[in-house]
Design an enzyme around this catalytic site. Sequence first.
Site, mmCIF file in Angstrom:
data_model
loop_
_atom_site.group_PDB
_atom_site.id
_atom_site.type_symbol
_atom_site.label_atom_id
_atom_site.label_comp_id
_atom_site.label_asym_id
_atom_site.label_seq_id
_atom_site.Cartn_x
_atom_site.Cartn_y
_atom_site.Cartn_z
ATOM 1 N N GLN A 136 3.354 16.259 19.710
ATOM 2 C CA GLN A 136 2.389 15.364 20.356
ATOM 3 C C GLN A 136 2.463 15.456 21.876
ATOM 4 O O GLN A 136 1.435 15.584 22.547
ATOM 5 C CB GLN A 136 2.632 13.906 19.913
ATOM 6 N N LYS A 145 19.222 8.425 20.817
ATOM 7 C CA LYS A 145 18.649 8.381 22.165
ATOM 8 C C LYS A 145 19.618 7.711 23.143
ATOM 9 O O LYS A 145 19.808 8.182 24.258
ATOM 10 C CB LYS A 145 17.283 7.671 22.148
ATOM 11 N N TYR A 176 17.540 7.134 15.140
ATOM 12 C CA TYR A 176 16.836 7.700 16.296
ATOM 13 C C TYR A 176 17.275 6.986 17.591
ATOM 14 O O TYR A 176 17.599 7.627 18.593
ATOM 15 C CB TYR A 176 15.337 7.544 16.058
ATOM 16 N N ARG A 190 7.751 25.823 14.582
ATOM 17 C CA ARG A 190 6.576 26.199 13.793
ATOM 18 C C ARG A 190 5.839 27.371 14.429
ATOM 19 O O ARG A 190 5.909 27.568 15.650
ATOM 20 C CB ARG A 190 5.603 25.016 13.726
#
Length: 313
Positions: free
Chosen positions: A13, A147, A143, A37
Amino acid sequence: MADKILVLGSSGQIGTDLVESLREAYGNDNVVASDLREPSAERLAQGPFEQLNAMDAEAVFEVIKKHGITQVYHLVAMLSATAEKMPMKGWDLNMTSLFNFMELIKEGHISKMYWPSSIAAFGPNTPVNDTPQYTVMDPGTVYGISKLSGELWCDYYNKKYGCDIRGLRYPGLISYKTEPGGGTTDYAVDIFHKAVKGEDYHCFLSEDRRLPMMYMPDAIKATIGIMEAPAEQVKIRTSYNVASFSFTPRELNALIQKEVPGFKTLYDAVDERDAIAAGWPQSINDSEARAHWGWKPDFSLEAMVKDMLKNLK
Ligand code: AKB
């Protein structure tokens, strides 16, 4: 010598928009896009691309040497909702990929790195409104733990080894070019896709769940802004709070309805992501970023809504 930039997670994104902006500023050939990817044909035609696993230290080193990389934007991460489903994989990806690059800076192979943190680094005991830069941080997700730990490691490598690592605590990011993947704030993008298709949106957060958010052009401005700031102005080496606007699903729905009459959001799909969001701040105080290196967002909430709908249509 011109800077050579590597963007990891370039098909994600943030990466999609960031590569475009960096290429405009630094020239197509000076920005190497990379992702696990395969790239789209369009991306491949725009400039250099490397298919790369950021966990593979040897492969990473080869790419750095091959292109003479000087700066890295490290955007590889497993986001909050996905990492809750596979905690050890999330922790491993988020930390191993960070250490691979911190070691390369420490050894002098690259000179500067960007590594983003998130509002997820805060937790249920953090003050929810106008959350300050320095406060209680007790993240309740894998997560968020990765972080907060990463922030502390970035600061450690800066203080101990002089590594030039810079970071921002992103709020939820809203964009139209690429959809987010696996985050708690993804609803604020999904909702626009439904609105332009003329469908109802079934929201996975409760209607009054307020979260800090930012439009992608401002996130890109902040990201490149902190990387281009003179090193002495980047006084905080954990990660900077940055803010734009906050809203609830109910408020966003009302703003979209003004532009798309008849659009409706239903709150019949609330799931575990609502509990994650409940542990995050509702609004962020970013006075340090504003004072130290001149951060200021451009988009209001209303302007973002209009721009999203215009572009998605
Ligand atoms: C997520 O929802 O996990 C991310 C974030 C706030 O970092 N968008």
